[in-house]
Design an enzyme around this catalytic site. Structure first.
Site, PDB file in Angstrom:
ATOM      1  N   CYS A 108       0.859  -1.417  -0.168  1.00 23.87           N
ATOM      2  CA  CYS A 108      -0.068   0.064  -0.118  1.00 23.87           C
ATOM      3  C   CYS A 108       0.889   1.324  -0.003  1.00 23.87           C
ATOM      4  O   CYS A 108       0.400   2.267  -0.796  1.00 23.87           O
ATOM      5  CB  CYS A 108      -1.047   0.164   1.154  1.00 23.87           C
ATOM      6  SG  CYS A 108      -1.833   1.311   1.247  1.00 23.87           S
ATOM      7  N   CYS A 206      -5.949  -1.682   8.047  1.00 16.95           N
ATOM      8  CA  CYS A 206      -7.164  -0.916   7.859  1.00 16.95           C
ATOM      9  C   CYS A 206      -8.245  -1.593   7.382  1.00 16.95           C
ATOM     10  O   CYS A 206      -9.398  -1.332   7.854  1.00 16.95           O
ATOM     11  CB  CYS A 206      -6.760   0.373   6.947  1.00 16.95           C
ATOM     12  SG  CYS A 206      -6.394  -0.096   5.280  1.00 16.95           S
TER      13      CYS A 206
END
Length: 373
Positions: A108, A206
């Site tokens: 990410c 997340c």
């Protein structure tokens, strides 16, 4: 860095670190554009929204907007759910389904928080990108290369998670809090009267808000449990029991293996093709050599001659001396590397990142593929 009204994209999670980073840049005279990214939809990932403290939560978005308003700069929420799903969530699932234990934050950081955000930032006329990370960016005039160095606060240092950043991304990156400790950051937040001054930390991935990987994998693949149930557990070449499915285990795991033995045993190997896990004694977890791919180098452009470097096989690992030798490809994301430790390492796990340093400077990293005892 002195400002001549340079425009900076500031990535805002709604936490104290990115809030203080924004405040410091404002004090230095930069022009900011705050961006918070939306990476997933709750309906798509399952779990619960209650108590979600991840970097991309609704609370985080609201807190980021409050900080931007306080400092009087624009704040936007960008919907990255499609590109995040394709590059991060799908990769995360694929890795687990191949018996590996991925670190999605590493992917990410490169593909979403830097490359995609820089792309959007350039469209908005930004010159740089900034994040509230405990790390530093350096430039070597002789080599012409950018590289990460450890932050001042070694307990909060985030350099390990940034090994995959490209030279292009690093050349546009500013870390305002790299020379601060966490305590110093909070004191600055108090001085600035920030809402986030005493906000807690975010640790979980997340898109897995309840930190339950097994639940998440089953949610994304409703038939998974049926497909992988009744897998075989092997020890010393003999089948000694059954397990609930290979994706629900990781190298070094001790609890929840499903066999009762007089001495502790650990998962030492995962065979996804046969839905089999191999267990053994603690010493069976030790290995001296690993091979890794997707090599990304920062400080140097090649390690083909080999170099002894301080090497970590996971974020909280203690660095150990190893001979790091590039064996194929280049150092910009497609190379392969061999790492030989002076003393054996425990629980080297395929899918995790191996990261190597020279002092405080990050030399590079790669994704672990396999080990040799």
């Amino acid at each position: 860095m002195q400002s001549s009204k340079k425009k900076i994209i500031i990535g805002m999670s709604g936490g104290v670190d990115s809030s203080v980073a924004a405040g410091l840049l404002i004090e230095q005279g930069f022009e900011l554009i705050g961006i918070t990214i939306k990476t997933y939809n709750y309906d798509d990932v399952g779990g619960t929204t209650e108590g979600d403290k991840s970097c991309c939560s609704l609370e985080g978005i609201n807190d980021a907007r409050i900080i931007a308003n306080q400092f009087n700069f624009p704040h936007y929420v960008l919907d990255f759910t499609e590109v995040f799903g394709k590059n991060i969530i799908d990769n995360f699932i694929d890795e687990y389904m191949h018996g590996r234990t991925p670190n999605p934050c590493v992917v990410c950081n490169r593909k979403i928080k830097w490359e995609e955000l820089i792309k959007k930032g350039m469209q908005l006329g930004a010159d740089f990108i900034s994040m509230g990370h405990y790390a530093k960016v350096n430039f070597d005039n002789s080599s012409g290369r950018y590289f990460i160095s450890k932050g001042k606060d070694l307990n909060k240092d985030q350099s390990y998670m940034l090994w995959n950043l490209s030279q292009s991304s690093l050349s546009k990156t500013i870390f305002p809090i790299g020379d601060l400790t966490k305590d110093e950051t909070r004191k600055i937040a108090e001085r600035m009267n920030l809402k986030t001054a005493h906000k807690g930390e975010s640790f979980e991935i997340c898109f897995i808000t309840d930190n339950n990987y097994e639940r998440f994998l089953k949610h994304k693949n409703p038939d998974l449990e049926k497909k992988v149930a009744h897998g075989k557990t092997e020890m010393n070449g003999r089948i000694i029991g059954e397990h609930s499915g290979f994706p629900f285990y990781t190298i070094g795991q001790r609890k929840g293996i499903g066999v009762a033995l007089p001495k502790p045993v650990y998962v030492t190997e995962i065979n996804y093709k046969e839905n089999k896990i191999v267990i053994g004694k603690e010493e069976d977890l030790l290995a001296t050599t690993l091979f890794a791919s997707q090599l990304n180098l920062q400080k140097y452009d090649s390690l083909k001659d080999g170099k002894f470097l301080d090497t970590k096989i996971r974020y909280k690992d203690f660095a150990a001396t190893a001979l790091v030798t590039q064996i194929d490809g280049t150092g910009d994301g497609n190379g392969k590397i061999k790492i030989e430790f002076k003393t054996p390492k425990r629980s080297i796990t395929p899918g995790q990142s191996v990261v190597f340093y020279e002092g405080d400077d990050l030399v590079g990293g790669a994704i672990i593929d396999e080990t040799l005892k």
